[in-house]
Design a protein around this motif. Structure first.
Motif, PDB file in Angstrom:
ATOM      1  N   ILE A 183       0.836  -1.206   0.000  1.00  0.00           N
ATOM      2  CA  ILE A 183       0.000   0.000   0.000  1.00  0.00           C
ATOM      3  C   ILE A 183       0.870   1.255   0.000  1.00  0.00           C
ATOM      4  O   ILE A 183       0.573   2.228  -0.690  1.00  0.00           O
ATOM      5  CB  ILE A 183      -0.992  -0.060   1.175  1.00  0.00           C
ATOM      6  CG1 ILE A 183      -1.981  -1.201   0.877  1.00  0.00           C
ATOM      7  CG2 ILE A 183      -1.705   1.264   1.384  1.00  0.00           C
ATOM      8  CD1 ILE A 183      -2.759  -1.691   2.045  1.00  0.00           C
ATOM      9  N   GLU A 184       1.966   1.180   0.741  1.00  0.00           N
ATOM     10  CA  GLU A 184       2.911   2.297   0.717  1.00  0.00           C
ATOM     11  C   GLU A 184       3.484   2.469  -0.693  1.00  0.00           C
ATOM     12  O   GLU A 184       3.606   3.586  -1.198  1.00  0.00           O
ATOM     13  CB  GLU A 184       4.050   2.027   1.708  1.00  0.00           C
ATOM     14  CG  GLU A 184       5.042   3.162   1.832  1.00  0.00           C
ATOM     15  CD  GLU A 184       6.254   2.768   2.661  1.00  0.00           C
ATOM     16  OE1 GLU A 184       6.411   3.320   3.753  1.00  0.00           O
ATOM     17  OE2 GLU A 184       7.033   1.884   2.231  1.00  0.00           O
ATOM     18  N   LYS A 226      -5.426  -1.565   8.725  1.00  0.00           N
ATOM     19  CA  LYS A 226      -4.533  -1.103   9.782  1.00  0.00           C
ATOM     20  C   LYS A 226      -5.069  -1.604  11.115  1.00  0.00           C
ATOM     21  O   LYS A 226      -6.281  -1.744  11.290  1.00  0.00           O
ATOM     22  CB  LYS A 226      -4.485   0.418   9.772  1.00  0.00           C
ATOM     23  CG  LYS A 226      -3.635   0.968   8.649  1.00  0.00           C
ATOM     24  CD  LYS A 226      -3.515   2.465   8.795  1.00  0.00           C
ATOM     25  CE  LYS A 226      -2.340   3.010   8.018  1.00  0.00           C
ATOM     26  NZ  LYS A 226      -2.198   4.456   8.250  1.00  0.00           N
ATOM     27  N   PHE A 236      -3.852  -6.164   5.301  1.00  0.00           N
ATOM     28  CA  PHE A 236      -4.498  -5.173   4.458  1.00  0.00           C
ATOM     29  C   PHE A 236      -4.989  -3.980   5.283  1.00  0.00           C
ATOM     30  O   PHE A 236      -4.695  -2.832   4.977  1.00  0.00           O
ATOM     31  CB  PHE A 236      -5.657  -5.822   3.705  1.00  0.00           C
ATOM     32  CG  PHE A 236      -6.350  -4.902   2.756  1.00  0.00           C
ATOM     33  CD1 PHE A 236      -5.700  -4.474   1.614  1.00  0.00           C
ATOM     34  CD2 PHE A 236      -7.627  -4.459   3.009  1.00  0.00           C
ATOM     35  CE1 PHE A 236      -6.323  -3.612   0.727  1.00  0.00           C
ATOM     36  CE2 PHE A 236      -8.268  -3.594   2.128  1.00  0.00           C
ATOM     37  CZ  PHE A 236      -7.607  -3.171   0.991  1.00  0.00           C
ATOM     38  N   ARG A 296      -2.773   4.147  14.820  1.00  0.00           N
ATOM     39  CA  ARG A 296      -2.868   2.848  14.159  1.00  0.00           C
ATOM     40  C   ARG A 296      -1.593   2.540  13.387  1.00  0.00           C
ATOM     41  O   ARG A 296      -0.773   3.409  13.148  1.00  0.00           O
ATOM     42  CB  ARG A 296      -4.081   2.835  13.224  1.00  0.00           C
ATOM     43  CG  ARG A 296      -5.380   2.947  14.029  1.00  0.00           C
ATOM     44  CD  ARG A 296      -6.591   2.642  13.199  1.00  0.00           C
ATOM     45  NE  ARG A 296      -6.727   3.528  12.073  1.00  0.00           N
ATOM     46  CZ  ARG A 296      -7.380   3.213  10.958  1.00  0.00           C
ATOM     47  NH1 ARG A 296      -7.921   2.018  10.832  1.00  0.00           N
ATOM     48  NH2 ARG A 296      -7.477   4.072   9.982  1.00  0.00           N
ATOM     49  N   ILE A 324      -5.935  -4.981  -6.657  1.00  0.00           N
ATOM     50  CA  ILE A 324      -4.947  -5.096  -5.586  1.00  0.00           C
ATOM     51  C   ILE A 324      -5.069  -6.470  -4.973  1.00  0.00           C
ATOM     52  O   ILE A 324      -6.114  -6.846  -4.465  1.00  0.00           O
ATOM     53  CB  ILE A 324      -5.158  -4.023  -4.510  1.00  0.00           C
ATOM     54  CG1 ILE A 324      -4.885  -2.648  -5.111  1.00  0.00           C
ATOM     55  CG2 ILE A 324      -4.222  -4.243  -3.336  1.00  0.00           C
ATOM     56  CD1 ILE A 324      -5.703  -1.581  -4.507  1.00  0.00           C
ATOM     57  N   TRP A 360      -9.044   5.277   0.939  1.00  0.00           N
ATOM     58  CA  TRP A 360      -9.480   3.893   1.056  1.00  0.00           C
ATOM     59  C   TRP A 360      -8.476   3.057   1.854  1.00  0.00           C
ATOM     60  O   TRP A 360      -8.795   2.523   2.922  1.00  0.00           O
ATOM     61  CB  TRP A 360      -9.674   3.313  -0.362  1.00  0.00           C
ATOM     62  CG  TRP A 360     -10.063   1.877  -0.387  1.00  0.00           C
ATOM     63  CD1 TRP A 360     -10.654   1.154   0.622  1.00  0.00           C
ATOM     64  CD2 TRP A 360      -9.879   0.962  -1.474  1.00  0.00           C
ATOM     65  NE1 TRP A 360     -10.853  -0.133   0.218  1.00  0.00           N
ATOM     66  CE2 TRP A 360     -10.388  -0.288  -1.053  1.00  0.00           C
ATOM     67  CE3 TRP A 360      -9.346   1.084  -2.766  1.00  0.00           C
ATOM     68  CZ2 TRP A 360     -10.369  -1.414  -1.888  1.00  0.00           C
ATOM     69  CZ3 TRP A 360      -9.338  -0.027  -3.590  1.00  0.00           C
ATOM     70  CH2 TRP A 360      -9.845  -1.265  -3.150  1.00  0.00           C
ATOM     71  N   LEU A 361      -7.246   2.966   1.390  1.00  0.00           N
ATOM     72  CA  LEU A 361      -6.293   2.019   1.958  1.00  0.00           C
ATOM     73  C   LEU A 361      -5.590   2.557   3.202  1.00  0.00           C
ATOM     74  O   LEU A 361      -4.965   1.806   3.929  1.00  0.00           O
ATOM     75  CB  LEU A 361      -5.261   1.612   0.899  1.00  0.00           C
ATOM     76  CG  LEU A 361      -5.856   1.005  -0.373  1.00  0.00           C
ATOM     77  CD1 LEU A 361      -4.769   0.717  -1.386  1.00  0.00           C
ATOM     78  CD2 LEU A 361      -6.634  -0.257  -0.040  1.00  0.00           C
ATOM     79  N   ASP A 362      -5.670   3.851   3.415  1.00  0.00           N
ATOM     80  CA  ASP A 362      -5.032   4.393   4.613  1.00  0.00           C
ATOM     81  C   ASP A 362      -6.076   4.739   5.669  1.00  0.00           C
ATOM     82  O   ASP A 362      -5.897   4.469   6.843  1.00  0.00           O
ATOM     83  CB  ASP A 362      -4.205   5.631   4.253  1.00  0.00           C
ATOM     84  CG  ASP A 362      -3.191   5.951   5.325  1.00  0.00           C
ATOM     85  OD1 ASP A 362      -2.187   5.215   5.413  1.00  0.00           O
ATOM     86  OD2 ASP A 362      -3.415   6.902   6.094  1.00  0.00           O
ATOM     87  N   LYS A 363      -7.164   5.347   5.234  1.00  0.00           N
ATOM     88  CA  LYS A 363      -8.181   5.791   6.204  1.00  0.00           C
ATOM     89  C   LYS A 363      -9.416   4.907   6.215  1.00  0.00           C
ATOM     90  O   LYS A 363     -10.284   5.061   7.078  1.00  0.00           O
ATOM     91  CB  LYS A 363      -8.595   7.243   5.899  1.00  0.00           C
ATOM     92  CG  LYS A 363      -7.471   8.242   6.104  1.00  0.00           C
ATOM     93  CD  LYS A 363      -7.137   8.414   7.585  1.00  0.00           C
ATOM     94  CE  LYS A 363      -5.771   9.038   7.747  1.00  0.00           C
ATOM     95  NZ  LYS A 363      -4.997   8.495   8.845  1.00  0.00           N
ATOM     96  N   PHE A 364      -9.545   4.034   5.259  1.00  0.00           N
ATOM     97  CA  PHE A 364     -10.697   3.129   5.166  1.00  0.00           C
ATOM     98  C   PHE A 364     -12.023   3.881   5.278  1.00  0.00           C
ATOM     99  O   PHE A 364     -12.924   3.492   6.014  1.00  0.00           O
ATOM    100  CB  PHE A 364     -10.570   2.003   6.199  1.00  0.00           C
ATOM    101  CG  PHE A 364      -9.391   1.118   5.912  1.00  0.00           C
ATOM    102  CD1 PHE A 364      -9.481   0.090   4.989  1.00  0.00           C
ATOM    103  CD2 PHE A 364      -8.169   1.360   6.509  1.00  0.00           C
ATOM    104  CE1 PHE A 364      -8.378  -0.699   4.688  1.00  0.00           C
ATOM    105  CE2 PHE A 364      -7.065   0.575   6.204  1.00  0.00           C
ATOM    106  CZ  PHE A 364      -7.167  -0.452   5.301  1.00  0.00           C
ATOM    107  N   ARG A 379       0.227  -0.295  10.286  1.00  0.00           N
ATOM    108  CA  ARG A 379       0.028  -1.349   9.292  1.00  0.00           C
ATOM    109  C   ARG A 379       1.044  -2.449   9.535  1.00  0.00           C
ATOM    110  O   ARG A 379       2.242  -2.248   9.369  1.00  0.00           O
ATOM    111  CB  ARG A 379       0.153  -0.801   7.873  1.00  0.00           C
ATOM    112  CG  ARG A 379       0.119  -1.932   6.836  1.00  0.00           C
ATOM    113  CD  ARG A 379      -0.210  -1.457   5.456  1.00  0.00           C
ATOM    114  NE  ARG A 379      -1.631  -1.174   5.313  1.00  0.00           N
ATOM    115  CZ  ARG A 379      -2.134   0.003   4.996  1.00  0.00           C
ATOM    116  NH1 ARG A 379      -1.355   1.019   4.808  1.00  0.00           N
ATOM    117  NH2 ARG A 379      -3.431   0.139   4.877  1.00  0.00           N
ATOM    118  N   TYR A 384      13.005  -4.723   3.683  1.00  0.00           N
ATOM    119  CA  TYR A 384      12.246  -3.508   3.988  1.00  0.00           C
ATOM    120  C   TYR A 384      12.891  -2.942   5.245  1.00  0.00           C
ATOM    121  O   TYR A 384      12.455  -3.199   6.356  1.00  0.00           O
ATOM    122  CB  TYR A 384      10.785  -3.887   4.224  1.00  0.00           C
ATOM    123  CG  TYR A 384       9.828  -2.724   4.311  1.00  0.00           C
ATOM    124  CD1 TYR A 384       9.421  -2.052   3.162  1.00  0.00           C
ATOM    125  CD2 TYR A 384       9.318  -2.293   5.540  1.00  0.00           C
ATOM    126  CE1 TYR A 384       8.533  -1.003   3.229  1.00  0.00           C
ATOM    127  CE2 TYR A 384       8.426  -1.243   5.619  1.00  0.00           C
ATOM    128  CZ  TYR A 384       8.035  -0.600   4.460  1.00  0.00           C
ATOM    129  OH  TYR A 384       7.146   0.444   4.524  1.00  0.00           O
TER     130      TYR A 384
END
Lengths: 210, 320
Positions: free
Chosen positions: A33-34, B294, B292, B285, B3, A90-94, B287, B82
């Motif tokens: 996602i990053e 957080k 997927f 939060r 994705i 979407w992918l960070d804050k949903f 990840r 990473y």
């Protein structure tokens, strides 16, 4: 021209196709996602620079037909910005609206990024020929100068987000600086020239050209 | 947009470790293995300690620990590809390649300052101070991502007790090696080199604070801080200094590198705290790599039962 446009259109989709392929083949690394966030952000900045580069390039090279590609580049900048923004909400804050509002108001780098994106929206909307007609060339041009502010905000967004290594955002800052600097020069030089005669009204003919 | 959600992989499906090794290390390992079989271990013993201690070498006699979490361990490939290791690169994918030929032998650690027995110890002798333990810890980066790693080593206190700290000693300062010829990142002035970190003495002596020389049952890979690093699981990752060459006991609070670089963003304590945001982003939060969504960040990274008492009465918003 038509074929050239198609080829460039497909090339502009390249970064997205690359991302999709990497997502499919598991090549997005440890933090996919990053990776997506950074990649779409990078391509937004690149397309903003390309769009801003059209005018100086066509004037300096006298290749005036290049203007016909500008709308496509601008719309791709908006396209990647929209993907970047979508990744964030979407992918960070949903889709947590409360979190987002907090973020936009509290985090200067988000504020800058959000501003950069919002400013592109009216430009994308009024990019059609119909809108150019409705607004009239002059007003349309004035409105579309918002891209200058958007590009500056986008660079600030990047600068404020990195931890210590400013190299990459400074590269964009340099490019945007040159492209906007060209415009300042292009506006001010004729201005200065036209003012000079006014200072010496009686000696107008003696002011040398260039 | 497409994705792919990272699939949960059964451990039996994970590619064998050998395939991840660099070709060179793999061949070296194979050569040593072959030699050991042929020459009854003689050739293997003749090989230099550097070769024997390269990443991928199995560590024998590892004990389990009650401090370990039973959460899902992050894949080895992610933990080794990473990395925030600015001495090599500010790109997380960079250190894996750039640290490949980093020399971890010979290596000594100087222990100095307010102690009654100043010492310079060879890393191999440090590793023999106690039997190796495996600690499966959560590791939370200040940037908002986290991993679960099975570290190998022992409590830092085992080493610190050796030098008998004086009563005046209040803090412990850790210094990472400075060698721009081997560490390309140190040729850039991104941070002030060498990298310095510090702990309060009671934090340093806490049983959770870990002196680490291995992970996943093997010698620590160079990009993860070989040959010797710190692991302080209730603090943000940058507190866990890598490639340590000096440990100094001090009376005054050390100035850690990130604190020096951006004092309003990175404090001395840097305890994981979901209630104290980084000025530029939320710490509520995180990840977990491979996930997927957080997940909420836990106070002291979930180690509150063990360490909260160290900070009783302290305003953690002020001492962030």
């Amino acid at each position: 021209m038509r074929w050239l446009k198609i080829v460039i259109f497909l090339a502009c989709l390249g970064p997205l196709i690359r991302l999709a392929w990497k997502a499919y083949s598991g090549g997005l690394g440890a933090n996919p996602i990053e990776f997506i966030t950074h990649s779409t952000g990078d391509w937004t900045l690149i397309f903003l620079c390309v769009t801003l580069g059209v005018t100086p390039l066509r004037r300096l090279t006298k290749q005036y037909w290049l203007i016909r590609l500008r709308r496509m580049f601008g719309l791709f900048a908006f396209f990647y910005a929209a993907l970047h923004f979508t990744t964030y909400i979407w992918l960070d804050k949903f889709f947590d609206l409360h979190e987002m509002i907090k973020d936009v108001s509290k985090r200067p780098f988000i504020t800058a990024g959000f501003t950069a994106f919002l400013l592109l929206v009216p430009l994308a909307v009024t990019s059609s020929s119909g809108w150019i007609r409705r607004l009239g060339g002059k007003r349309w041009n004035l409105l579309h100068r918002l891209i200058y502010v958007s590009a500056i905000a986008a660079v600030i967004h990047y600068l404020w987000l990195v931890k210590a290594d400013l190299t990459k955002p400074l590269r964009y800052a340099a490019v945007v600086g040159v492209l906007l600097g060209y415009r300042i020069l292009a506006w001010s030089v004729p201005l200065i020239r036209s003012k000079k005669p006014a200072l010496f009204p009686g000696k107008r003919a003696e002011v040398p050209e260039g | 947009m497409l994705i792919k959600k990272p699939a949960d992989i059964a451990s039996s499906e994970i590619t064998p470790r050998g395939l991840y090794l660099s070709r060179r290390a793999f061949l070296r390992g194979a050569a040593i293995a072959g030699a050991t079989t042929l020459g009854g271990g003689l050739l293997g013993k003749l090989a230099s300690p550097w070769e024997q201690a390269s990443a991928g070498t199995k560590i024998d006699g590892i004990q389990k620990s009650n401090f370990s979490t039973n959460e899902k361990i992050t894949p080895y490939k992610d933990v080794t590809h990473y990395n925030n290791y600015y001495e090599f690169s500010t790109d997380k994918e960079g250190p894996a390649g750039l640290a490949k030929n980093f020399r971890t032998r010979p290596w000594t650690v100087k222990i100095e300052g307010l102690v009654s027995k100043k010492k310079t110890l060879d890393v191999d002798s440090i590793m023999k101070l106690a039997s190796p333990e495996e600690r499966i810890y959560r590791h939370r980066c200040v940037e908002g991502w986290s991993i679960v790693v099975p570290w190998v080593g022992f409590s830092l206190s085992t080493l610190l007790k050796q030098v008998e700290p004086l009563g005046k000693a209040k803090f412990v300062e850790f210094t990472t090696v400075y060698d721009p010829s081997q560490m390309p990142g140190q040729r850039e002035r991104v941070l002030e080199w060498p990298y310095v970190e510090g702990l309060r003495l009671d934090e340093a002596m806490h049983p959770l604070t870990f002196l680490c020389f291995g992970m996943y049952g093997e010698v620590l890979p160079n990009q993860d801080g070989a040959p010797l690093r710190l692991v302080v699981p209730w603090k943000y990752g940058f507190k866990s200094a890598k490639a340590i060459v000096k440990i100094a006991f001090t009376e005054k609070q050390p100035i850690n590198t990130w604190n020096k670089a951006t004092p309003n963003e990175y404090g001395f304590y840097s305890n994981v705290n979901p209630n104290v945001d980084h000025p530029r982003w939320s710490q509520a939060r995180e990840r977990r790599l491979g996930e997927f969504s957080k997940r909420p960040t836990l106070m002291f990274n979930g180690y509150g039962d063990q360490v909260a008492s160290l900070y009783s009465g302290m305003d953690l918003k002020r001492y962030f």
